[in-house]
Scaffold this active site. Structure first.
Site, PDB file in Angstrom:
ATOM      1  N   GLY A  12      18.786  10.111  18.486  1.00 10.98           N
ATOM      2  CA  GLY A  12      20.204   9.907  18.825  1.00 10.98           C
ATOM      3  C   GLY A  12      20.407   9.699  20.319  1.00 10.98           C
ATOM      4  N   ASP A  33      14.501  13.449  12.627  1.00 12.05           N
ATOM      5  CA  ASP A  33      15.849  12.851  12.520  1.00 12.05           C
ATOM      6  C   ASP A  33      15.930  12.170  11.158  1.00 12.05           C
ATOM      7  OD1 ASP A  33      17.974  11.745  15.054  1.00 12.05           O
ATOM      8  OD2 ASP A  33      18.209  11.017  12.993  1.00 12.05           O
ATOM      9  N   ASN A  34      17.101  12.162  10.550  1.00 13.67           N
ATOM     10  CA  ASN A  34      17.238  11.454   9.267  1.00 13.67           C
ATOM     11  C   ASN A  34      17.728  10.021   9.466  1.00 13.67           C
ATOM     12  OD1 ASN A  34      19.898  11.824   9.922  1.00 13.67           O
ATOM     13  ND2 ASN A  34      20.476  12.894   8.034  1.00 13.67           N
ATOM     14  N   SER A 127      29.646  22.296  22.888  1.00 15.12           N
ATOM     15  CA  SER A 127      30.622  21.384  23.486  1.00 15.12           C
ATOM     16  C   SER A 127      31.750  22.169  24.156  1.00 15.12           C
ATOM     17  CB  SER A 127      31.202  20.515  22.368  1.00 15.12           C
ATOM     18  OG  SER A 127      32.383  19.886  22.783  1.00 15.12           O
ATOM     19  N   TYR A 152      34.988  19.599  13.275  1.00 13.57           N
ATOM     20  CA  TYR A 152      33.822  19.409  14.153  1.00 13.57           C
ATOM     21  C   TYR A 152      33.735  20.533  15.184  1.00 13.57           C
ATOM     22  CZ  TYR A 152      31.107  17.734  18.124  1.00 13.57           C
ATOM     23  OH  TYR A 152      30.211  17.653  19.158  1.00 13.57           O
ATOM     24  N   LYS A 156      30.877  23.740  15.892  1.00 10.61           N
ATOM     25  CA  LYS A 156      30.195  24.118  17.142  1.00 10.61           C
ATOM     26  C   LYS A 156      30.329  25.623  17.378  1.00 10.61           C
ATOM     27  CE  LYS A 156      28.470  20.265  18.085  1.00 10.61           C
ATOM     28  NZ  LYS A 156      27.036  20.115  17.820  1.00 10.61           N
ATOM     29  N   ASN A 182      31.829  15.789  29.002  1.00 10.71           N
ATOM     30  CA  ASN A 182      31.829  14.461  28.366  1.00 10.71           C
ATOM     31  C   ASN A 182      30.599  13.653  28.783  1.00 10.71           C
ATOM     32  OD1 ASN A 182      34.614  15.438  28.078  1.00 10.71           O
ATOM     33  ND2 ASN A 182      35.009  13.392  27.272  1.00 10.71           N
ATOM     34  N   LEU A 203      35.650   7.077  25.002  1.00  5.90           N
ATOM     35  CA  LEU A 203      36.163   6.204  26.059  1.00  5.90           C
ATOM     36  C   LEU A 203      35.115   5.215  26.575  1.00  5.90           C
ATOM     37  CD1 LEU A 203      38.472   5.495  27.999  1.00  5.90           C
ATOM     38  CD2 LEU A 203      37.609   7.278  29.538  1.00  5.90           C
ATOM     39  N   GLY A 300      45.723  15.733  19.118  1.00  4.84           N
ATOM     40  CA  GLY A 300      44.605  16.664  19.298  1.00  4.84           C
ATOM     41  C   GLY A 300      43.956  16.606  20.664  1.00  4.84           C
TER      42      GLY A 300
HETATM   43  P1  NAD Z   1      24.036  11.116  17.892  1.00  3.50           P
HETATM   44  O1  NAD Z   1      24.781  10.894  16.635  1.00  3.50           O
HETATM   45  O2  NAD Z   1      23.671   9.950  18.721  1.00  3.50           O
HETATM   46  O3  NAD Z   1      22.697  11.944  17.597  1.00  3.50           O
HETATM   47  C1  NAD Z   1      22.606  12.884  16.578  1.00  3.50           C
HETATM   48  C2  NAD Z   1      21.356  12.564  15.760  1.00  3.50           C
HETATM   49  O4  NAD Z   1      21.229  13.528  14.719  1.00  3.50           O
HETATM   50  C3  NAD Z   1      21.414  11.186  15.102  1.00  3.50           C
HETATM   51  O5  NAD Z   1      20.237  10.463  15.410  1.00  3.50           O
HETATM   52  C4  NAD Z   1      21.508  11.503  13.601  1.00  3.50           C
HETATM   53  O6  NAD Z   1      20.831  10.518  12.826  1.00  3.50           O
HETATM   54  C5  NAD Z   1      20.837  12.864  13.532  1.00  3.50           C
HETATM   55  N1  NAD Z   1      21.273  13.721  12.411  1.00  3.50           N
HETATM   56  C6  NAD Z   1      22.535  14.026  12.037  1.00  3.50           C
HETATM   57  N2  NAD Z   1      22.513  14.846  10.976  1.00  3.50           N
HETATM   58  C7  NAD Z   1      21.203  15.067  10.672  1.00  3.50           C
HETATM   59  C8  NAD Z   1      20.530  15.829   9.693  1.00  3.50           C
HETATM   60  N3  NAD Z   1      21.194  16.520   8.757  1.00  3.50           N
HETATM   61  N4  NAD Z   1      19.174  15.823   9.679  1.00  3.50           N
HETATM   62  C9  NAD Z   1      18.475  15.136  10.593  1.00  3.50           C
HETATM   63  N5  NAD Z   1      19.062  14.383  11.551  1.00  3.50           N
HETATM   64  C10 NAD Z   1      20.412  14.351  11.587  1.00  3.50           C
HETATM   65  O7  NAD Z   1      24.885  12.178  18.748  1.00  3.50           O
HETATM   66  P2  NAD Z   1      24.742  12.629  20.273  1.00  3.50           P
HETATM   67  O8  NAD Z   1      25.890  12.086  21.021  1.00  3.50           O
HETATM   68  O9  NAD Z   1      23.366  12.369  20.753  1.00  3.50           O
HETATM   69  O10 NAD Z   1      24.983  14.173  20.112  1.00  3.50           O
HETATM   70  C11 NAD Z   1      23.914  15.097  19.997  1.00  3.50           C
HETATM   71  C12 NAD Z   1      24.482  16.496  19.836  1.00  3.50           C
HETATM   72  O11 NAD Z   1      25.311  16.789  20.957  1.00  3.50           O
HETATM   73  C13 NAD Z   1      25.353  16.703  18.609  1.00  3.50           C
HETATM   74  O12 NAD Z   1      25.124  17.991  18.108  1.00  3.50           O
HETATM   75  C14 NAD Z   1      26.745  16.584  19.157  1.00  3.50           C
HETATM   76  O13 NAD Z   1      27.676  17.279  18.369  1.00  3.50           O
HETATM   77  C15 NAD Z   1      26.577  17.236  20.517  1.00  3.50           C
HETATM   78  N6  NAD Z   1      27.596  16.841  21.494  1.00  3.50           N
HETATM   79  C16 NAD Z   1      27.777  15.510  21.744  1.00  3.50           C
HETATM   80  C17 NAD Z   1      28.756  15.121  22.653  1.00  3.50           C
HETATM   81  C18 NAD Z   1      29.003  13.662  22.927  1.00  3.50           C
HETATM   82  O14 NAD Z   1      30.052  13.323  23.474  1.00  3.50           O
HETATM   83  N7  NAD Z   1      28.098  12.748  22.609  1.00  3.50           N
HETATM   84  C19 NAD Z   1      29.544  16.095  23.305  1.00  3.50           C
HETATM   85  C20 NAD Z   1      29.310  17.451  23.035  1.00  3.50           C
HETATM   86  C21 NAD Z   1      28.314  17.801  22.116  1.00  3.50           C
HETATM   87  N1  UDP Z   2      40.551   7.713  25.528  1.00  2.80           N
HETATM   88  C1  UDP Z   2      41.401   6.635  25.630  1.00  2.80           C
HETATM   89  N2  UDP Z   2      41.149   5.524  24.862  1.00  2.80           N
HETATM   90  C2  UDP Z   2      40.090   5.447  24.003  1.00  2.80           C
HETATM   91  C3  UDP Z   2      39.218   6.556  23.912  1.00  2.80           C
HETATM   92  C4  UDP Z   2      39.484   7.673  24.684  1.00  2.80           C
HETATM   93  O1  UDP Z   2      42.377   6.661  26.383  1.00  2.80           O
HETATM   94  O2  UDP Z   2      39.912   4.430  23.328  1.00  2.80           O
HETATM   95  C5  UDP Z   2      40.786   8.897  26.348  1.00  2.80           C
HETATM   96  C6  UDP Z   2      41.070  10.159  25.556  1.00  2.80           C
HETATM   97  O3  UDP Z   2      42.459  10.279  25.324  1.00  2.80           O
HETATM   98  C7  UDP Z   2      40.537  11.247  26.487  1.00  2.80           C
HETATM   99  C8  UDP Z   2      39.403  10.574  27.249  1.00  2.80           C
HETATM  100  O4  UDP Z   2      39.605   9.155  27.089  1.00  2.80           O
HETATM  101  O5  UDP Z   2      41.535  11.586  27.417  1.00  2.80           O
HETATM  102  C9  UDP Z   2      38.027  10.939  26.704  1.00  2.80           C
HETATM  103  O6  UDP Z   2      38.036  10.732  25.319  1.00  2.80           O
HETATM  104  P1  UDP Z   2      36.709  10.802  24.439  1.00  2.80           P
HETATM  105  O7  UDP Z   2      37.097  10.515  23.017  1.00  2.80           O
HETATM  106  O8  UDP Z   2      35.655   9.944  25.036  1.00  2.80           O
HETATM  107  O9  UDP Z   2      36.231  12.309  24.614  1.00  2.80           O
HETATM  108  P2  UDP Z   2      36.972  13.695  24.275  1.00  2.80           P
HETATM  109  O10 UDP Z   2      37.230  14.326  25.594  1.00  2.80           O
HETATM  110  O11 UDP Z   2      38.195  13.410  23.511  1.00  2.80           O
HETATM  111  O12 UDP Z   2      35.950  14.439  23.493  1.00  2.80           O
END
Ligand code: NAD
Ligand code: UDP
Length: 345
Positions: A12, A33-34, A127, A152, A156, A182, A203, A300
């Site tokens: 991911g 990873d799946n 997160s 979601y 967490k 973020n 964003l 939200g």
């Molecule tokens: P992503 O979707 O790119 O990566 C997650 C990976 O997990 C994917 O490759 C998916 O195929 C795999 N996956 C999902 N469910 C699975 C399962 N049951 N078994 C095996 N593999 C599985 O997401 P990301 O942005 O890289 O996020 C990684 C982690 O960070 C997540 O837990 C997400 O909630 C957390 N997180 C992400 C953000 C963000 O903005 N990207 C912010 C805060 C927390």
């Molecule tokens: N946002 C926006 N337009 C979009 C996507 C996001 O204005 O198409 C704004 C959203 O309201 C927030 C910020 O960008 O203020 C970050 O949003 P994102 O969804 O990336 O992350 P979040 O903080 O919501 O997890």
């Protein structure tokens, strides 16, 4: 022989960048990873950057039998970085049970397998959503966890608690949750990056796709917030910086430096930027104009959140290093490389 680090969700977005930083720090990595939200070609990107194509297993963490079969007979893994989860906030409100099923069962099965197979260390992807709309900014780790605003976000919180209570129950497990703010940007090589399927919710991919001409116009969700230009404030953290936080966190566990057993840290830059500031910085960094329009607030959304990172700075010895501009440029370079690659396929 040194022990290996298992990275769930390692193909991911954040997982793949972390695999690169782990390899750069001379760790051996196994990815599980799946491929629900990523592609196998990510392994080639990792190989191009590091010279190493990591061991990979396509396994769903919710499949308890297969997970167990994977761990059986291997004593070369002592640590896990657990990224695998579904992550779309909006989708989780529409399909709550799908989110609870995947994000809770995966961690449950993993912790269970870790205990049975003598694996001690886990770093978990949490997160800043756990803080909701914080009462005090910048928000530090003492701030209360708020009522979740989405399934979601709730997963967490529950995941953090599952790990904490497992540690506190006296199982030989140590854990660190990293509360990301973020995450944005891509590896500077543009070999790996964020590749959302369909219309992006976040964003940055929306901005880069608009710049590339895939989306006509970025909708800015509200300009009537109590911020300098009325648009919400977030703490945008470079994905490579974020990945390095995982390396120091897992090394802290391996070296048994976390005396508390379970810890959690904010991982951000400590600085907040409005949506309009991000658009302007993107335009400055890349020379691309972003067609955008103010529309109604997104339900939200919190008004402002940015991190107090003192604990991560002092305890982990980690600090965000990249500037917003270089991060935005990396996101743009990745978007271009990704599209070119797709065209050639
Ligand atoms: P992503 O979707 O790119 O990566 C997650 C990976 O997990 C994917 O490759 C998916 O195929 C795999 N996956 C999902 N469910 C699975 C399962 N049951 N078994 C095996 N593999 C599985 O997401 P990301 O942005 O890289 O996020 C990684 C982690 O960070 C997540 O837990 C997400 O909630 C957390 N997180 C992400 C953000 C963000 O903005 N990207 C912010 C805060 C927390
Ligand atoms: N946002 C926006 N337009 C979009 C996507 C996001 O204005 O198409 C704004 C959203 O309201 C927030 C910020 O960008 O203020 C970050 O949003 P994102 O969804 O990336 O992350 P979040 O903080 O919501 O997890």
């Amino acid at each position: 022989m040194g022990k290996k680090i298992l990275v769930t969700g390692g193909t991911g977005y954040i997982g793949s960048h972390t695999v690169v930083e782990l390899i750069n720090a001379h760790h051996e990595v196994v990815i599980l990873d799946n491929l629900y939200n990523s592609g196998i070609s990510v392994l080639d990107g990792i190989r191009d950057i590091t010279g190493v194509k990591p061991e990979f297993h396509q396994i769903d963490l919710c499949d308890k039998e297969r997970l167990d079969a994977f761990f059986a007979g291997r004593d070369d893994i002592d640590s896990v970085i657990h990224f695998a989860a579904y992550k779309a906030v909006g989708e989780s409100a529409e399909k709550p049970l799908m989110y609870y099923h995947n994000n809770l069962n995966s961690t449950l099965n993993l912790l269970d397998a870790m205990i049975r197979h003598g694996i001690s260390n886990i770093v978990f992807s949490s997160s800043c959503t756990v803080y909701g709309e914080p009462d005090k900014l910048p928000v530090d780790e003492q701030a209360p966890v708020k009522e979740p605003s989405s399934p979601y976000g709730n997963t967490k919180q529950v995941n953090e608690q599952m790990i904490r209570f497992t540690v506190e129950a006296g199982h030989p497990i140590r854990g660190i949750s990293l509360r990301y703010f973020n995450p944005i940007g891509a590896h500077p090589s543009a070999k790996i990056g964020e590749a959302p399927q369909g219309i992006p919710n976040n964003l940055l991919p929306y901005i880069t796709q608009t710049a590339f001409g895939i989306r006509e116009k970025l909708k800015v969700f509200g300009n009537d917030y109590d911020t300098p230009d009325g648009t919400p404030i977030r703490d945008y953290i470079n994905v490579v910086d974020l990945s390095k936080a995982h390396v120091v966190a897992i090394e802290r566990l391996i070296d048994q430096k976390n005396k508390k057993g379970y810890e959690f840290f904010n991982i951000g830059t400590g600085r907040g930027h409005t949506v309009l500031e991000v658009i302007q910085a993107f335009e400055r960094a890349t020379g691309q104009k972003i067609n955008h329009q103010i529309v109604a607030r997104r339900p939200g959304d919190v008004e402002k959140v940015y991190a107090d990172t003192t604990a991560a700075n002092q305890e982990l010895g980690w600090k965000a290093e990249k500037t917003l501009e270089e991060t935005l440029l990396s996101a743009w370079n990745w978007e271009k490389a990704y599209r070119q690659n797709k065209n050639e396929q």
